[in-house]
Design an enzyme around this catalytic site. Structure first.
Site, PDB file in Angstrom:
ATOM      1  N   ARG A  79       0.832  -1.205   0.000  1.00 44.00           N
ATOM      2  CA  ARG A  79       0.000   0.000   0.000  1.00 44.00           C
ATOM      3  C   ARG A  79       0.866   1.255   0.000  1.00 44.00           C
ATOM      4  NH1 ARG A  79      -5.088  -2.137   3.810  1.00 44.00           N
ATOM      5  NH2 ARG A  79      -5.891  -3.431   2.107  1.00 44.00           N
TER       6      ARG A  79
ATOM      7  N   GLN B  38      -9.283   1.440   1.953  1.00 43.45           N
ATOM      8  CA  GLN B  38      -8.348   2.213   2.771  1.00 43.45           C
ATOM      9  C   GLN B  38      -9.100   3.131   3.731  1.00 43.45           C
ATOM     10  OE1 GLN B  38      -5.123   1.461   2.324  1.00 43.45           O
ATOM     11  NE2 GLN B  38      -5.757   0.132   0.643  1.00 43.45           N
TER      12      GLN B  38
ATOM     13  N   TYR C 105      -5.890  -0.997  -6.943  1.00 43.66           N
ATOM     14  CA  TYR C 105      -5.221  -2.220  -6.454  1.00 43.66           C
ATOM     15  C   TYR C 105      -4.614  -2.081  -5.056  1.00 43.66           C
ATOM     16  CZ  TYR C 105      -0.730  -0.857  -8.948  1.00 43.66           C
ATOM     17  OH  TYR C 105       0.394  -0.264  -9.421  1.00 43.66           O
ATOM     18  N   GLU C 106      -4.267  -3.200  -4.485  1.00 40.82           N
ATOM     19  CA  GLU C 106      -3.802  -3.280  -3.084  1.00 40.82           C
ATOM     20  C   GLU C 106      -4.845  -2.734  -2.104  1.00 40.82           C
ATOM     21  OE1 GLU C 106      -1.557  -5.162  -3.061  1.00 40.82           O
ATOM     22  OE2 GLU C 106      -0.326  -4.814  -4.828  1.00 40.82           O
ATOM     23  N   GLY C 107      -6.108  -3.014  -2.387  1.00 43.77           N
ATOM     24  CA  GLY C 107      -7.196  -2.485  -1.561  1.00 43.77           C
ATOM     25  C   GLY C 107      -7.671  -1.178  -2.148  1.00 43.77           C
TER      26      GLY C 107
END
Lengths: 612, 612
Positions: free
Chosen positions: A303, A456, A449-451
């Site tokens: 992240r 977040q 991406y990555e959450g």
């Protein structure tokens, strides 16, 4: 498609200011365990990285985008030049700066490595994902693996012998990781038989290294549903012997690669594990059902890396736009705008172009400060662990709290600012002759991406804000408050500091509102409806604060500067003032909007959205 | 690359509401000169257009993007299927709806043709630029040409026999049109010899029609510098005889085409006129040095067309996102989010997805209302000309005033909302399997071409606001005020109407501030610095007003509705309330920011932007 000219642009002076003058790299480094690292070493590394970016990665950015990846005989072929770039990255040690010496790393501070990453990502975001993911996977094994796993995998993944991936997403599950259907069945020898399909796997296959080590979330037969029943497995593309030599294929097959809007040189893969029932994995750390928390070690880093990608593209977009605006002559100067015979002015002389550029400059510098601050807290937490637990906990808490801000604000602003760079160029920016259209396409994925950025935001309001009884957030607010108290009457920045104070009050009111909602089932739905707004408000307070902090420092240290240095310090002033006058007031307004407790988005019936 | 499946999506019910229920198409049409046009005719045309969009244009949207245009033997080859689409557009009469019967047109209201254009652009923005530019060029000749020019060119350009372009931009000049260097020298026969290079010419060459008629701005030798010395010429690609038959090449050569971020199927050309001194043009209308004002006839239409493109893509992006959100199952429903065994919910059940969708829905409907309002004023001005000059002037004034809003707000929001559609899809939206990434790429140009959005903003604050002694703006404000007075105590919308009133006050305060600055040389620079913000504020007031107007109407006419109709009218309520609560408060805040009179962007020295 051969490599072109470099389009990556940065003024290293910006990095030096943030690292040395604003965040006191000299005080963090110079002490154990970073005692080998001083400002001179840091500068040398950044200069070396920039040379590599200009000479190798930058020239491959457009060509990699145009060529893209392709599949041949079931394997991904990366664009021309990527193999040499991979070799160069590892030969020059860019990926081992903050890795532990236990695994061949250089043991340097994260404050430095995040800026090295900024340069690498800025020069070629798509390329840098391959070594970036290998690094993240290596760090996970270094932290969670058994001694044998550490020995076998980590150094090889840190030195470029093997690549690495994180395999979470499945076709039916997407962001809902707990719905993963991939399975693991224990074999007699303690290994596991892995089956399942993973999608959107960045660098899921490539031709840059002799092997790719996948970290795969799967459910051991009989484990509970949801994330709590997931375990994490090391699944090499090619099976390896205990001495690290390769054994032969491991029944991991490439389904396909995606055709994407951007980061086209990064292979986004569908991977099938165990199609022929021959996929063997090792349980990370030998512990079942803790896969999700293990994966989070990597995910937090990923992240932050996405935030870095965002910063990196916004920054090079800014400097490209700046260069163009200084070169390109068009239109009459403002004071002669009715005189068609007046010599044409560079477009940077036009007020609206300056406005766009200052908006970009200000955001880029503020986001970089936020990133380096996060890294500074990481380094200090590391240094103080076991020495001063209270202080170490404070620093760790700030890392937790700031991670979703760096990821989301960094990515949202990146896309917006890259698009603004196109606007500075005008029609030329829409053409592939300049890099800004690619930056815009590349940066759109960062909010996903990555959450996703909403994940977040929920991480922030639903988890991080309440951690340690709310202490992390209170400490953040208290740090902002101390700055306000110290500079409320500053002769240049007093007004701006008052804007910051008003913004902070708005943020506090909204935090209290969220706390109230969380205790009232009838209002609970306001939390996801407001989470993105709150994350944005907090990011703006943080960035506004850090820009003013930078400006106050610049005022002091720059007092006797001359020439370029004088202009550099002057720039800090306007970055801070522009943000205080044009962004911070939005925080108060956002707080007022949150107080309206608008639930229209959930009150509307699904049918009323439309007959499609 | 063969044609794919249609991805264009719209609910025609939305168009019917705006056209019939909100803007009283029945009252505008049904009267001369539109007496042949009633609601039934309008519906039939919209349905027919939608069929064509689904069957022909939509399936060519992705394939056209992937294939792009190419140059063969000095000519542009458009993507596969475009020739048939061109034929279909003209056979079905989509481009002649509001053209005059004098030139084979159908003489219909613009209220209808703007919605036909929305459908055509939404299905295939890149394709629709070819006939769109031909139409604009034809209208210009119809208005400004000599009788011979009208007879020779207009009908052929309206029926697809010939294409058309507008050639303003030059390499060294960009937005600074007055710096054009193209020249014209009068020949003995009254024609002109044209020389020069034009860039960014949309549809500058193509294989869809037997000829392309260029309208070229050039300076007759000896004319004054700047825009006042420019004349406009008809320059056919292939010379034509008075009877319309083709004579042979006219020394117009294709330099190259651009490789762009989006609208890749629209050929953006560099054109060289008179490289071999053999390029012949006719002076439009036979009048020298009025080229710029003639070109503005076309440009105003082109600016509205860009607003339509923006609306069109935002709308189909919305409906695509809506469909995906209803289909795609992921995650637990909100009330069971901790239960991993709960059946997965469609993502439209998630609060943040609904928020994104309602934000899109609300903006799309509001921008469509603004567009149809502008068209309604055009139609009424046309009807009342010579009958009621005061009323006709009022309507013309609103057209002038709203044009920059439709262009700029429509385009800025389009790009933002298309990108938001990607966010609704998540990673899938970043892939070319869905159309939203292309919509995002296509829409980025809208804020740039036909006058950048800053040029629009300066047109608003520097020209339109002051026209007729400020009467147009005062009438706009008075119309908003009447609505507020009538509905301030509305049982459902009272609060929202008060938000509108506060926003309007903010807008008025900012308008007064701008007026003040314009009279103070020391503050003049605040005008370009604030122009974009002001345009945005005014657009938000206009859109907020029209959404509330729609909601009030929906409340009344929808009272007894059932089923889908009930849901449809319910949707109007939430579109209006969402916008009032989440956008209108920004106007007040923007007004406060304008009052800060921030000049940091011009106060900063150019050197302080950075050493690049």
């Amino acid at each position: 498609m051969s490599a072109g000219i470099n389009t990556y642009k940065i003024d290293l002076r910006e990095l030096y200011f943030t690292l040395f003058e604003q965040f006191g790299f000299g005080q963090v480094a110079g002490q154990a365990p970073f005692d080998a690292w001083g400002p001179d070493e840091a500068k040398a590394v950044l200069e070396q990285t920039y040379r590599f970016a200009k000479d190798v990665l930058g020239p491959l950015n457009a060509s990699g985008d145009r060529e893209g990846c392709r599949v041949e005989n079931g394997s991904v072929i990366t664009p021309k030049g990527f193999k040499d770039a991979w070799k160069g990255v590892y030969e020059q040690g860019f990926k081992s700066i903050s890795a532990s010496p236990d695994h061949g790393g250089q043991g340097g501070p994260m404050m430095l490595s995040v800026l090295v990453e900024e340069i690498l990502s800025g020069a070629n975001s798509a390329f840098n994902m391959y070594p970036g993911l290998a690094y993240g996977a290596a760090e996970l094994v270094a932290e969670c693996g058994t001694p044998e796993q550490k020995k076998l995998y980590v150094e090889r993944m840190l030195n470029g012998t093997w690549g690495g991936t994180m395999c979470l997403t499945e076709p039916q599950a997407g962001s809902d990781v707990g719905a993963a259907k991939s399975t693991a069945r224990k074999n007699a020898d303690g290994t596991y038989n892995i089956r399942g399909t993973k999608i959107f796997i960045s660098g899921g296959d490539h031709d840059l290294a002799e092997n790719v080590i996948h970290l795969v979330l799967a459910r051991i037969e009989g484990a509970v549903p949801g994330t709590k029943g997931l375990s994490l497995f090391i699944v090499p593309k090619i099976r390896v012997k205990p001495d690290g030599s390769l054994q032969g294929p491991n029944d991991v097959t490439l389904g396909s690669i995606e055709h994407k809007m951007g980061i086209r040189a990064s292979a986004t893969c569908v991977l099938n594990f165990g199609e022929n029932d021959g996929c063997v994995g090792e349980l990370v750390g030998g512990i079942e059902n803790v896969g999700m928390s293990q994966m989070f070690k990597m995910m937090n880093g990923a992240r932050i890396a996405v935030g870095i990608q965002g910063l990196a593209l916004a920054s090079t977009a800014y400097f490209n736009a700046l260069e163009y605006a200084k070169d390109r002559k068009q239109g009459a100067p403002a004071h002669k705008w009715k005189d068609p015979t007046a010599p044409r002015a560079a477009i940077i002389e036009h007020a609206d172009v300056r406005r766009m550029l200052l908006e970009m400059k200000s955001h880029v510098e503020g986001i970089r400060a936020l990133l380096v601050k996060l890294a500074m807290h990481t380094d200090k937490a590391h240094q103080l662990a076991g020495k001063d637990d209270t202080q170490a906990a404070y620093h760790r808490g700030q890392v937790e709290l700031l991670t979703p801000l760096v990821k989301s604000y960094g990515s949202d602003q990146s896309f917006r600012l890259c698009a603004q760079a196109i606007q500075v160029f005008g029609g030329a920016g829409y053409c592939q002759d300049y890099p800004v259209e690619q930056y815009t396409r590349d940066s759109k994925i960062f909010s996903i991406y990555e959450g996703t950025n909403h994940i977040q935001a929920m991480d922030l309001v639903g988890r991080k804000m309440g951690q340690a009884g709310g202490a992390h957030f209170q400490q953040f607010m208290s740090d902002v408050g101390s700055f306000i108290e110290a500079h409320r009457e500053h002769k240049i920045y007093g007004e701006a500091v008052k804007q910051l104070a008003a913004a902070q009050e708005g943020l506090m009111a909204s935090a209290m509102a969220i706390l109230g909602w969380s205790q009232d089932p009838a209002k609970m739905t306001l939390i996801p409806l407001s989470a993105n707004r709150f994350l944005n408000m907090m990011s703006e307070v943080a960035v506004g604060w850090l820009l003013l902090d930078a400006a106050v420092i610049a005022e002091r240290v720059g007092e006797k500067a001359t020439g370029d240095e004088k202009a550099f310090y002057e720039g800090k002033r306007w970055s801070a003032l522009w943000y205080a006058r044009n962004v911070l007031p939005n925080v108060e307004q956002a707080a007022r909007m949150m107080a309206l407790e608008d639930t229209s988005s959930v009150d509307i019936s699904t049918q009323a959205f439309g007959a499609i």
